[in-house]
Each structure stands twice: as C-alpha cells, then as structure tokens.
Scaffold this active site. Structure first.
Site, PDB file in Angstrom:
ATOM      1  N   ARG A  51      -0.377  51.198   0.138  1.00  0.00           N
ATOM      2  CA  ARG A  51      -0.611  52.649   0.078  1.00  0.00           C
ATOM      3  C   ARG A  51      -0.941  53.271   1.428  1.00  0.00           C
ATOM      4  O   ARG A  51      -0.955  54.473   1.544  1.00  0.00           O
ATOM      5  CB  ARG A  51      -1.688  53.036  -0.921  1.00  0.00           C
ATOM      6  CG  ARG A  51      -2.457  51.919  -1.510  1.00  0.00           C
ATOM      7  CD  ARG A  51      -3.436  52.382  -2.547  1.00  0.00           C
ATOM      8  NE  ARG A  51      -4.442  51.335  -2.715  1.00  0.00           N
ATOM      9  CZ  ARG A  51      -5.238  51.226  -3.739  1.00  0.00           C
ATOM     10  NH1 ARG A  51      -5.200  52.115  -4.688  1.00  0.00           N
ATOM     11  NH2 ARG A  51      -6.106  50.247  -3.814  1.00  0.00           N
ATOM     12  N   LYS A  69      -2.085  34.331 -10.014  1.00  0.00           N
ATOM     13  CA  LYS A  69      -3.013  34.160 -11.129  1.00  0.00           C
ATOM     14  C   LYS A  69      -4.078  35.253 -11.060  1.00  0.00           C
ATOM     15  O   LYS A  69      -4.248  35.838  -9.995  1.00  0.00           O
ATOM     16  CB  LYS A  69      -3.644  32.781 -11.046  1.00  0.00           C
ATOM     17  CG  LYS A  69      -4.564  32.653  -9.808  1.00  0.00           C
ATOM     18  CD  LYS A  69      -5.678  31.701  -9.981  1.00  0.00           C
ATOM     19  CE  LYS A  69      -6.815  32.099  -9.105  1.00  0.00           C
ATOM     20  NZ  LYS A  69      -7.863  31.178  -8.921  1.00  0.00           N
ATOM     21  N   GLU A  90     -17.126  24.864  -5.158  1.00  0.00           N
ATOM     22  CA  GLU A  90     -17.153  25.656  -3.922  1.00  0.00           C
ATOM     23  C   GLU A  90     -18.595  25.865  -3.524  1.00  0.00           C
ATOM     24  O   GLU A  90     -19.469  25.992  -4.396  1.00  0.00           O
ATOM     25  CB  GLU A  90     -16.472  27.007  -4.155  1.00  0.00           C
ATOM     26  CG  GLU A  90     -14.974  26.891  -4.295  1.00  0.00           C
ATOM     27  CD  GLU A  90     -14.356  28.237  -4.588  1.00  0.00           C
ATOM     28  OE1 GLU A  90     -13.821  28.858  -3.663  1.00  0.00           O
ATOM     29  OE2 GLU A  90     -14.427  28.663  -5.749  1.00  0.00           O
ATOM     30  N   HIS A 101      -5.805  25.970 -12.488  1.00  0.00           N
ATOM     31  CA  HIS A 101      -5.824  24.804 -11.600  1.00  0.00           C
ATOM     32  C   HIS A 101      -6.250  23.516 -12.332  1.00  0.00           C
ATOM     33  O   HIS A 101      -5.585  22.489 -12.237  1.00  0.00           O
ATOM     34  CB  HIS A 101      -6.803  25.015 -10.442  1.00  0.00           C
ATOM     35  CG  HIS A 101      -6.533  26.254  -9.642  1.00  0.00           C
ATOM     36  ND1 HIS A 101      -5.267  26.719  -9.394  1.00  0.00           N
ATOM     37  CD2 HIS A 101      -7.372  27.120  -9.036  1.00  0.00           C
ATOM     38  CE1 HIS A 101      -5.359  27.823  -8.663  1.00  0.00           C
ATOM     39  NE2 HIS A 101      -6.617  28.087  -8.444  1.00  0.00           N
TER      40      HIS A 101
HETATM   41  N1  LIG Z   1      -7.661  35.677  -2.457  1.00  0.00           N
HETATM   42  C1  LIG Z   1      -7.287  34.506  -2.883  1.00  0.00           C
HETATM   43  O1  LIG Z   1      -7.519  33.471  -2.275  1.00  0.00           O
HETATM   44  C2  LIG Z   1      -6.514  34.380  -4.166  1.00  0.00           C
HETATM   45  C3  LIG Z   1      -6.313  33.126  -4.668  1.00  0.00           C
HETATM   46  C4  LIG Z   1      -5.575  33.013  -5.815  1.00  0.00           C
HETATM   47  C5  LIG Z   1      -5.069  34.118  -6.438  1.00  0.00           C
HETATM   48  N2  LIG Z   1      -5.287  35.340  -5.959  1.00  0.00           N
HETATM   49  C6  LIG Z   1      -4.655  36.461  -6.658  1.00  0.00           C
HETATM   50  O2  LIG Z   1      -3.812  37.115  -5.728  1.00  0.00           O
HETATM   51  C7  LIG Z   1      -3.801  38.504  -5.962  1.00  0.00           C
HETATM   52  C8  LIG Z   1      -4.264  39.234  -4.716  1.00  0.00           C
HETATM   53  O3  LIG Z   1      -5.562  38.781  -4.373  1.00  0.00           O
HETATM   54  P1  LIG Z   1      -6.367  39.326  -3.125  1.00  0.00           P
HETATM   55  O4  LIG Z   1      -7.589  38.492  -3.022  1.00  0.00           O
HETATM   56  O5  LIG Z   1      -5.466  39.431  -1.953  1.00  0.00           O
HETATM   57  O6  LIG Z   1      -6.787  40.794  -3.642  1.00  0.00           O
HETATM   58  P2  LIG Z   1      -7.324  41.978  -2.773  1.00  0.00           P
HETATM   59  O7  LIG Z   1      -7.880  41.511  -1.484  1.00  0.00           O
HETATM   60  O8  LIG Z   1      -8.189  42.784  -3.690  1.00  0.00           O
HETATM   61  O9  LIG Z   1      -5.984  42.803  -2.459  1.00  0.00           O
HETATM   62  C9  LIG Z   1      -5.310  43.539  -3.418  1.00  0.00           C
HETATM   63  C10 LIG Z   1      -4.134  44.282  -2.773  1.00  0.00           C
HETATM   64  O10 LIG Z   1      -3.531  45.115  -3.760  1.00  0.00           O
HETATM   65  C11 LIG Z   1      -3.426  46.439  -3.253  1.00  0.00           C
HETATM   66  N3  LIG Z   1      -3.602  47.423  -4.345  1.00  0.00           N
HETATM   67  C12 LIG Z   1      -4.553  47.429  -5.287  1.00  0.00           C
HETATM   68  N4  LIG Z   1      -4.363  48.455  -6.127  1.00  0.00           N
HETATM   69  C13 LIG Z   1      -3.268  49.131  -5.686  1.00  0.00           C
HETATM   70  C14 LIG Z   1      -2.553  50.306  -6.116  1.00  0.00           C
HETATM   71  N5  LIG Z   1      -2.939  50.982  -7.198  1.00  0.00           N
HETATM   72  N6  LIG Z   1      -1.460  50.692  -5.425  1.00  0.00           N
HETATM   73  C15 LIG Z   1      -1.058  50.010  -4.325  1.00  0.00           C
HETATM   74  N7  LIG Z   1      -1.695  48.890  -3.876  1.00  0.00           N
HETATM   75  C16 LIG Z   1      -2.778  48.467  -4.534  1.00  0.00           C
HETATM   76  C17 LIG Z   1      -4.543  46.562  -2.242  1.00  0.00           C
HETATM   77  O11 LIG Z   1      -4.192  47.573  -1.339  1.00  0.00           O
HETATM   78  P3  LIG Z   1      -5.274  48.509  -0.586  1.00  0.00           P
HETATM   79  O12 LIG Z   1      -5.656  47.760   0.650  1.00  0.00           O
HETATM   80  O13 LIG Z   1      -4.537  49.749  -0.287  1.00  0.00           O
HETATM   81  O14 LIG Z   1      -6.424  48.678  -1.545  1.00  0.00           O
HETATM   82  C18 LIG Z   1      -4.513  45.181  -1.615  1.00  0.00           C
HETATM   83  O15 LIG Z   1      -3.498  45.085  -0.645  1.00  0.00           O
HETATM   84  C19 LIG Z   1      -4.683  38.720  -7.190  1.00  0.00           C
HETATM   85  O16 LIG Z   1      -3.855  38.679  -8.329  1.00  0.00           O
HETATM   86  C20 LIG Z   1      -5.597  37.506  -7.181  1.00  0.00           C
HETATM   87  O17 LIG Z   1      -6.056  37.213  -8.459  1.00  0.00           O
HETATM   88  C21 LIG Z   1      -5.996  35.495  -4.825  1.00  0.00           C
END
Ligand SMILES: NC(=O)c1ccc[n+]([C@@H]2O[C@H](COP(=O)([O-])OP(=O)(O)OC[C@H]3O[C@@H](n4cnc5c(N)ncnc54)[C@H](OP(=O)(O)O)[C@@H]3O)[C@@H](O)[C@H]2O)c1
Length: 509
Positions: free
Chosen positions: A64, A171, A239, A263
């Site tokens: 966004r 996930k 963790e 997992h």
């Molecule tokens: N982090 C990990 O290690 C990890 C591990 C396994 C799985 N996951 C999964 O991977 C996915 C992403 O995780 P994350 O940790 O990267 O999440 P995050 O840090 O919260 O990032 C979410 C992303 O989605 C975007 N977003 C959210 N709502 C939006 C909307 N309405 N319109 C456009 N963009 C939007 C956010 O953009 P903005 O910056 O603009 O808010 C951000 O880029 C999730 O499904 C999570 O469960 C993550």
C-alpha cells in the site's frame, strides 16, 4: 574430477543436477512484512547467486505504500544485504534489479490489480517471463480470500495451455477444520489444486528431508522403527523469545494453531509414515495422508494435554514482560504460548506408542528436534548398581540449530569395575559436509517456480491436521486461562505431570 552439471554423459533426469527454473516471474503481496524482508527476498537473491533463476526472472512487489520502483528496489537491496545467506555480489544484484517492479494498492482496489495484470504482461514482453507467474501471499491470513478473488477477477489467475499461474499460501491455513475447508473452497475455485502451494517451511529444511534419507536409505533403523522397539516419540519446537510486536497475528491463535497444526504434525507424519513407493509427489503425499488419517489425540485430554502462558520475570539476566504485559495483547488474553499434546498413530506399526508434541515461546532454549526413544533392553545381565546411570536409547534428529543426528546408548565406563552410562554418537552437518545448507525458503521458492509440489502439504493433509487438533482446541476453550510458567523454563508444571503420569520425562535439550 568431472562435475555433475558439465558431464555430457550424465542423464538429464539425474536428481543431483542443479535444477534451474524456466522463464517466470514472482509477485509478492506483503513485501513490507517481516517474512518478505527477512526470508523471501534474501532467498530470491540467493537463488540468483547460485544461478538457479532464469535470465529474465522478474520480481514484483505489491503494497500500500506510495512507492516508485526504485524505492521497492532499495527495500529488496537492504533486506538482501542484511539477510542473504550467500555473499553480496554487485553483478548478481544488478541483474536481479533490472527485473524488479512495484505496484501500489490495497487488496480491495480493483484498479491496483488491473495495473498489476498490466505489469505482469509488460514484463513478459520486455523480459520474456513466458507469461508464467507465481503469486506469493505473504499477508495476514484474513486477507487470503480477498486477494485470491482479486487474482481471479483481474484474470491474473488464468493459465493457458502453455503458461502457468501458481499461488503460494503462507500458514496458518484456517483456524480450525471449518475455516480451512472454506478457504480451500475459495482457493480451489480459482486455482486447480496442482497450482496451489501451501507453505510449511519446515519441509524445506535439509534436516527434515534427511529424515526420509535416514529412514529409507538405510537398513539400520527401519527394522526397529515400530511399537516393538520404540517406547515413545517426542517432537519439540521450542523458542526462547517472546511475542513482542506480534500480537496482531498471535492473539487468539496461540501455540497449537501456530506450530502444532502445521510444523509438528508434518514432522510426525514424516517420522511415522510408511515407505512411499517412490519420491514422486503423489506417492509421498499419499503416505502422509494415510498416517495423518490414523493419528488421534490420546485421552483423557485433561491428563494428556497441557497449555501455558509465559509470565514476566528474568530470562538470561534480562527482565522480560509476561504475555499479558506485551503490547497489543488483551489484558485478559487466554492465548496459550505453550502447548503440549499426546497423540497416537492407530495402525499396526505404532499402536500404543505415544507421540508427545510440544511447542512454546520463552522456553529455556531455541531448539527443534525429533527424539525417538527406545524401550529398555528386556533383560540387563548386570548388577542393578552397574546400570543406575543407564537411560533409554534414543535417536535424536536435530532439526535446528546445530543440525544433525545424535544416537544415545549405554557404554562401559573405563575402569576395573562394570559401570554402564549413557554416551552419545553425533553426526553434524557442519562437520560432515563442506557446503552449507540452503535456507528452507530458497528450496521452496525454487520448487514453486519449477512446479515441484512434493514439499507442500495438500489440502487433505491440512484438513486432517485440523481434525486432529480441533477436539483439543474445543476442550481448552471450555477452560479458563492457561497456566502461567516462568520465562526461561520448560513450560508449565502440568506439562511435566503429563509425562510423569506415564513414568516418562520430557527431554531437556
Ligand atoms: N514472520 C514469519 O517468520 C512467518 C513465519 C511463517 C509464516 N508467516 C506468515 O506469513 C505471512 C506474513 O507474515 P509477516 O510476519 O511478514 O506479517 P507482517 O509483518 O504483519 O506483514 C504483513 C504484510 O501484509 C501487508 N498488508 C496487511 N494488510 C494489508 C492490506 N489490507 N492491504 C495491503 N497490504 C496489507 C502489510 O503491509 P503494510 O506494511 O502496508 O502494513 C505487510 O507487508 C502471514 O500469513 C504469517 O502468518 C510468517
């Protein structure tokens, strides 16, 4: 010595040859998120560095922010420099940077998706991506349906006879069986099942794939891999960090949904499944489906499960907040940060062998391992004092960190008396091989581009996993707050009691 990849005599089907993705592009939704910055974009660079991406490979970010292409390029550059596994090389970066594009928009913005469709088309014309595109949904799970529908509406999901379109879903896939089914329906309405890649990044880890080599490439272990010899199995993902900053995702989800459903049940499936007829995707997944269908919670659930929530206190010399004091969590949140369950695989090989699965935050150490603990020898021809220090034989697959395998067995203590004590024999990846292991996301993103689905769970596996977990979650929902446990410990007292009741103990890795 002739290397595998330049030996003209080698069969092209040789699995040791490096596999290079064909013409393609990758669109990432959620590029500003943690996962994209720390794992996905660095993995793409590492693949480029290893020469595994096609010449015209293109990367499109969708977010966004009001950004230009070069702003997104800078984000990729910085995350690569900070997190990539392989060294930063200007020439590799410059080649990758030529194919980087950015599209600004929100998920409900039809125009933005139309612009994305045009960008994907232009990239094909400019860079020869062959019209092949993968869409990586690295976004909050609540946004999976709307983005999937937008991909359908804008025509982005439409493959043709000679082009492919694939979707990669992070996930958690649903929050229970009902929501997982609904999500599967939405996704399968738009993408055929063979184009859906549900990520469980544990399956991309070398150590997890090595479980298959350990079991099925050797004669040594399989004969004793059953209820006749195995006393129980412990699968742990611990963790040492807390949940600061992750409340939005974690509150109301909890440890069981976050880790056990995906997992740990995948690790259980690979540990317990029968030998597949081949490593063809269909054969491997069929065995996992079979073993998950046979897996059930072992009751009564009050005695065979445990859940906890970390309290505030001291950990590693630092004062740390409890979950309820972490920003963003409801002050009366009952979200568990520790979960342990007892499962049984109800088939001839495993009946009667408990599989203990546990996961938690703010525990004593960061460690993931599978420990297969064997029964004691039926008879010990020693004085009982000689074997006082003898435990049970165990084979421990160390998934992370310090990847490797440990075998624990009894050995005579040197000296003129007979005393038997536990010793360990270790295999460490770092010692046995010179090449470092690729990151899980490197392997999995390459597999998506290659259309190689073996390491991605099918919808049936996801649904079966929820079927196993749902009764436990329903049982916990009827109870009040989870039991508190101190930071740096190994979980709540009820988790210890859960095993002590059966005369066993958790490992302290
Ligand atoms: N982090 C990990 O290690 C990890 C591990 C396994 C799985 N996951 C999964 O991977 C996915 C992403 O995780 P994350 O940790 O990267 O999440 P995050 O840090 O919260 O990032 C979410 C992303 O989605 C975007 N977003 C959210 N709502 C939006 C909307 N309405 N319109 C456009 N963009 C939007 C956010 O953009 P903005 O910056 O603009 O808010 C951000 O880029 C999730 O499904 C999570 O469960 C993550």
């Amino acid at each position: 010595m002739t290397r595998a990849w330049n030996n003209p005599l080698r069969d092209p089907r040789d699995k040791r040859l490096p596999r290079i993705a064909g013409p393609s592009s990758l669109v990432i939704f959620g590029v500003t998120g943690d996962l994209a910055r720390k794992k996905l974009m660095p993995a793409i660079y590492d693949l480029a560095h290893r020469g595994l991406l096609p010449a015209g490979f293109s990367l499109v970010g969708f977010a966004r922010r009001d950004w230009e292409h070069q702003d997104f390029g800078e984000l990729v550059h910085d995350s690569v420099k900070e997190h990539a596994r392989t060294p930063f090389k200007e020439s590799v970066w410059n080649r990758l940077a030529e194919g980087i594009r950015f599209v600004q928009g929100t998920f409900d913005d039809d125009d933005a998706f139309d612009r994305l469709a045009q960008t994907v088309k232009d990239l094909d014309a400019e860079r020869g991506t062959g019209g092949n595109t993968a869409f990586y949904l690295s976004i909050p799970p609540s946004a999976f349906p709307v983005v999937t529908k937008q991909l359908a509406r804008s025509g982005l999901a439409d493959a043709s006879d000679d082009t492919w379109r694939r979707v990669v879903i992070e996930k958690p896939f649903g929050r229970d069986l009902k929501s997982a089914k609904e999500l599967n329906e939405i996704v399968n309405d738009v993408f055929p099942e063979e184009s859906v890649f549900r990520i469980d990044h544990y399956l991309g880890k070398e150590t997890v794939q090595n479980l298959l080599a350990l079991r099925f490439a050797n004669q040594l272990f399989e004969p004793i891999w059953n209820a006749n010899y195995v006393d129980h199995v412990q699968i742990t993902m611990a963790e040492d960090i807390g949940l600061g900053g992750r409340a939005g995702y974690y509150d109301g989800i909890g440890a069981a949904r976050d880790v056990i459903q995906n997992h740990l049940l995948q690790l259980l499936a690979l540990t317990a499944m029968e030998e597949p007829v081949s490593f063809a995707p269909r054969a491997l997944r069929a065995e996992k489906v079979k073993v998950l269908s046979a897996t059930k919670p072992l009751g009564p659930l009050d005695e065979t499960t445990a859940r906890g929530q970390y309290a505030g206190g001291w950990q590693g010399g630092m004062k740390v907040p409890g979950l309820l004091q972490e920003g963003g969590f409801a002050k009366d949140s009952t979200t568990e940060t520790y979960a342990a369950v007892t499962l049984e695989v109800q088939n001839r090989r495993w009946a009667g062998v408990p599989f203990y699965l546990r996961t938690g935050k703010r525990l004593g150490r960061r460690v993931t391992e599978i420990a297969v603990v064997f029964k004691r020898a039926p008879h010990l021809p020693f004085d009982s004092t000689s074997t006082e220090e003898l435990g049970q034989n165990a084979l421990v697959i160390r998934v992370q960190p310090d990847e490797g395998i440990t075998l624990r067995f009894g050995s005579k203590v040197p000296g003129t008396t007979m005393e038997v004590r536990d010793v360990t024999m270790d295999f460490g990846y770092g010692h046995a091989f010179t090449e470092s292991s690729p990151e899980a996301y490197e392997r999995l993103i390459l597999d998506v581009l290659l259309g190689e689905p073996s390491l991605f769970p099918v919808n049936e596996e996801v649904e079966l996993s929820w079927e196993i977990l749902d009764p436990i979650l329903a049982h916990w929902a009827k109870k009040g707050a989870p039991e508190a446990y101190p930071p740096g410990s190994w979980g709540p007292p009820s988790a210890d009691e859960m095993l002590e009741r059966t005369g066993r103990n958790w490992r302290r890795p």
